[in-house]
Design a protein around this motif. Sequence first.
Motif, PDB file in Angstrom:
ATOM      1  N   THR A   1      98.579  61.934  -3.200  1.00  0.00           N
ATOM      2  CA  THR A   1      99.365  62.856  -3.398  1.00  0.00           C
ATOM      3  C   THR A   1      99.817  63.251  -5.122  1.00  0.00           C
ATOM      4  O   THR A   1     100.726  63.884  -4.993  1.00  0.00           O
ATOM      5  N   ALA A   2      99.728  62.338  -5.805  1.00  0.00           N
ATOM      6  CA  ALA A   2     100.066  62.385  -7.792  1.00  0.00           C
ATOM      7  C   ALA A   2      99.256  63.104  -8.388  1.00  0.00           C
ATOM      8  O   ALA A   2      99.637  64.217  -8.888  1.00  0.00           O
ATOM      9  N   LEU A   3      97.467  63.417  -7.321  1.00  0.00           N
ATOM     10  CA  LEU A   3      96.396  64.762  -7.323  1.00  0.00           C
ATOM     11  C   LEU A   3      96.828  65.950  -7.223  1.00  0.00           C
ATOM     12  O   LEU A   3      97.228  66.739  -8.432  1.00  0.00           O
ATOM     13  N   ALA A   4      97.913  66.171  -6.049  1.00  0.00           N
ATOM     14  CA  ALA A   4      98.692  67.370  -6.081  1.00  0.00           C
ATOM     15  C   ALA A   4      99.180  67.695  -6.384  1.00  0.00           C
ATOM     16  O   ALA A   4      99.819  68.920  -6.874  1.00  0.00           O
ATOM     17  N   ARG A   5     100.630  66.737  -7.046  1.00  0.00           N
ATOM     18  CA  ARG A   5     101.886  66.641  -7.430  1.00  0.00           C
ATOM     19  C   ARG A   5     101.374  67.616  -9.120  1.00  0.00           C
ATOM     20  O   ARG A   5     101.685  68.403  -9.568  1.00  0.00           O
ATOM     21  N   ALA A   6     100.416  67.423  -9.774  1.00  0.00           N
ATOM     22  CA  ALA A   6      99.644  67.656 -11.309  1.00  0.00           C
ATOM     23  C   ALA A   6      99.065  68.521 -10.400  1.00  0.00           C
ATOM     24  O   ALA A   6      98.763  70.010 -11.566  1.00  0.00           O
ATOM     25  N   LEU A   7      98.217  68.784  -9.589  1.00  0.00           N
ATOM     26  CA  LEU A   7      97.292  69.997  -9.864  1.00  0.00           C
ATOM     27  C   LEU A   7      98.174  71.624  -9.101  1.00  0.00           C
ATOM     28  O   LEU A   7      98.597  72.269  -9.739  1.00  0.00           O
ATOM     29  N   HIS A   8      99.546  71.112  -8.740  1.00  0.00           N
ATOM     30  CA  HIS A   8     100.940  71.550  -7.951  1.00  0.00           C
ATOM     31  C   HIS A   8     101.881  72.441  -9.274  1.00  0.00           C
ATOM     32  O   HIS A   8     101.753  73.257 -10.022  1.00  0.00           O
ATOM     33  N   GLY A   9     101.341  71.606 -10.869  1.00  0.00           N
ATOM     34  CA  GLY A   9     103.192  71.596 -12.059  1.00  0.00           C
ATOM     35  C   GLY A   9     103.375  70.645 -12.423  1.00  0.00           C
ATOM     36  O   GLY A   9     104.004  71.521 -12.610  1.00  0.00           O
ATOM     37  N   SER A  10     103.672  69.576 -10.964  1.00  0.00           N
ATOM     38  CA  SER A  10     105.202  68.667 -11.553  1.00  0.00           C
ATOM     39  C   SER A  10     105.201  67.973 -12.608  1.00  0.00           C
ATOM     40  O   SER A  10     103.885  67.631 -13.235  1.00  0.00           O
ATOM     41  N   ARG A  11     106.091  68.000 -13.221  1.00  0.00           N
ATOM     42  CA  ARG A  11     106.677  67.444 -13.631  1.00  0.00           C
ATOM     43  C   ARG A  11     107.460  66.254 -13.760  1.00  0.00           C
ATOM     44  O   ARG A  11     107.867  65.679 -15.122  1.00  0.00           O
ATOM     45  N   ALA A  12     106.770  65.200 -12.803  1.00  0.00           N
ATOM     46  CA  ALA A  12     107.990  63.824 -12.284  1.00  0.00           C
ATOM     47  C   ALA A  12     107.196  62.577 -13.617  1.00  0.00           C
ATOM     48  O   ALA A  12     106.153  62.980 -13.608  1.00  0.00           O
ATOM     49  N   LYS A  13     108.050  62.094 -13.749  1.00  0.00           N
ATOM     50  CA  LYS A  13     107.955  60.643 -14.149  1.00  0.00           C
ATOM     51  C   LYS A  13     106.781  59.980 -14.320  1.00  0.00           C
ATOM     52  O   LYS A  13     105.924  59.884 -14.846  1.00  0.00           O
ATOM     53  N   GLY A  33     101.587  75.147  -2.377  1.00  0.00           N
ATOM     54  CA  GLY A  33     102.098  74.512  -2.068  1.00  0.00           C
ATOM     55  C   GLY A  33     101.523  73.473  -1.908  1.00  0.00           C
ATOM     56  O   GLY A  33     100.161  72.514  -2.349  1.00  0.00           O
ATOM     57  N   GLU A  34     102.490  71.524  -2.235  1.00  0.00           N
ATOM     58  CA  GLU A  34     101.959  70.784  -1.995  1.00  0.00           C
ATOM     59  C   GLU A  34     101.101  70.257  -1.094  1.00  0.00           C
ATOM     60  O   GLU A  34     100.110  68.950  -1.667  1.00  0.00           O
ATOM     61  N   THR A  40      94.606  69.559   1.576  1.00  0.00           N
ATOM     62  CA  THR A  40      93.028  69.893   0.998  1.00  0.00           C
ATOM     63  C   THR A  40      91.875  68.915   1.191  1.00  0.00           C
ATOM     64  O   THR A  40      90.598  69.088   1.008  1.00  0.00           O
ATOM     65  N   ILE A  41      92.461  68.175   0.043  1.00  0.00           N
ATOM     66  CA  ILE A  41      92.399  67.187  -0.258  1.00  0.00           C
ATOM     67  C   ILE A  41      91.475  65.842   0.701  1.00  0.00           C
ATOM     68  O   ILE A  41      90.235  65.872   0.497  1.00  0.00           O
ATOM     69  N   GLU A  42      92.353  65.770   1.354  1.00  0.00           N
ATOM     70  CA  GLU A  42      91.953  64.805   2.400  1.00  0.00           C
ATOM     71  C   GLU A  42      90.871  65.682   3.710  1.00  0.00           C
ATOM     72  O   GLU A  42      89.562  65.415   4.067  1.00  0.00           O
ATOM     73  N   ALA A  43      91.202  67.071   3.444  1.00  0.00           N
ATOM     74  CA  ALA A  43      90.127  67.593   3.930  1.00  0.00           C
ATOM     75  C   ALA A  43      88.353  67.614   4.156  1.00  0.00           C
ATOM     76  O   ALA A  43      87.926  67.037   3.582  1.00  0.00           O
ATOM     77  N   LEU A  44      88.685  67.747   2.388  1.00  0.00           N
ATOM     78  CA  LEU A  44      87.236  67.263   1.974  1.00  0.00           C
ATOM     79  C   LEU A  44      86.818  65.756   1.296  1.00  0.00           C
ATOM     80  O   LEU A  44      86.105  65.735   1.932  1.00  0.00           O
ATOM     81  N   GLU A  47      85.554  65.401   4.580  1.00  0.00           N
ATOM     82  CA  GLU A  47      83.621  66.200   4.816  1.00  0.00           C
ATOM     83  C   GLU A  47      82.755  65.889   3.948  1.00  0.00           C
ATOM     84  O   GLU A  47      81.134  65.955   3.809  1.00  0.00           O
ATOM     85  N   GLY A  48      83.391  64.574   3.429  1.00  0.00           N
ATOM     86  CA  GLY A  48      82.802  64.437   1.853  1.00  0.00           C
ATOM     87  C   GLY A  48      82.386  65.017   0.849  1.00  0.00           C
ATOM     88  O   GLY A  48      81.135  64.355  -0.058  1.00  0.00           O
ATOM     89  N   VAL A  49      82.757  65.820   0.580  1.00  0.00           N
ATOM     90  CA  VAL A  49      82.785  66.469  -0.710  1.00  0.00           C
ATOM     91  C   VAL A  49      83.590  65.878  -1.437  1.00  0.00           C
ATOM     92  O   VAL A  49      82.636  65.407  -3.178  1.00  0.00           O
ATOM     93  N   LEU A  50      84.766  64.642  -1.243  1.00  0.00           N
ATOM     94  CA  LEU A  50      85.552  64.117  -2.430  1.00  0.00           C
ATOM     95  C   LEU A  50      84.773  62.785  -1.483  1.00  0.00           C
ATOM     96  O   LEU A  50      85.356  62.613  -0.377  1.00  0.00           O
ATOM     97  N   VAL A  51      85.462  61.881  -2.669  1.00  0.00           N
ATOM     98  CA  VAL A  51      85.479  60.064  -2.225  1.00  0.00           C
ATOM     99  C   VAL A  51      86.371  60.111  -3.157  1.00  0.00           C
ATOM    100  O   VAL A  51      86.416  60.123  -3.900  1.00  0.00           O
ATOM    101  N   ARG A  52      87.292  58.663  -2.039  1.00  0.00           N
ATOM    102  CA  ARG A  52      88.397  57.491  -2.827  1.00  0.00           C
ATOM    103  C   ARG A  52      87.398  57.099  -3.542  1.00  0.00           C
ATOM    104  O   ARG A  52      86.763  55.785  -2.773  1.00  0.00           O
ATOM    105  N   HIS A  53      87.961  56.588  -4.534  1.00  0.00           N
ATOM    106  CA  HIS A  53      87.913  55.159  -4.768  1.00  0.00           C
ATOM    107  C   HIS A  53      88.893  54.202  -5.088  1.00  0.00           C
ATOM    108  O   HIS A  53      89.526  54.695  -5.977  1.00  0.00           O
TER     109      HIS A  53
END
Length: 171
Positions: A1-13, A33-34, A40-44, A47-53
């Motif tokens: 969620t934080a990545l999505a907010r950053a990519l969207h341009g949120s200015r959250a603290k 939209g966020e 899209t991140i979840e789909a990636l 699909e194995g294009v992205l991995v979570r660490h």
Amino acid sequence: TALARALHGSRAKSLARGGLLQLPEYGALAGSGELAIVATIEALLHEGVLVRHGRSFPTVWLAERGVDEPAAGTGPLRAVPKTGASSRSRGMTRTGGSDLVRALEDYRRKTARSLRWKIYMVFAKRVITAIDKARPRTRAALAKVPGLGPAKIEKFGADILALVSRHTDGR
């Protein structure tokens, strides 16, 4: 969620505290939209294009060897193309070290957890590199490794030598 907010341009603290406002990719998907970005991140990830660490503070990485600087005209991230055999098939870890390095890093992490220490308190990363380079077979040889004093050798020496022996036989 934080990545999505950053990519969207949120200015959250929370993004400012995490340093996400300084990413070159910050706001790159401002037209989306966020929720769409999260989907899209979840789909990636699926699909194995992205991995979570990580568990407590997860990060998202490209599943290929790493992330390169974006080329002109490409999206904010692109995978580095694979070339030849994978690093794992050559006996190397993701960070470029040998199987011994990986075993020592695992040992350091597990030992620190069991002792309730920070991992650097067991021994530093540079010690792992020095052990990998020297491949000591005796306590005397281990004593020559910079960063390992008598107390660390007394406490961890037998385990380190066993790991070196296990990962050096085929070398």
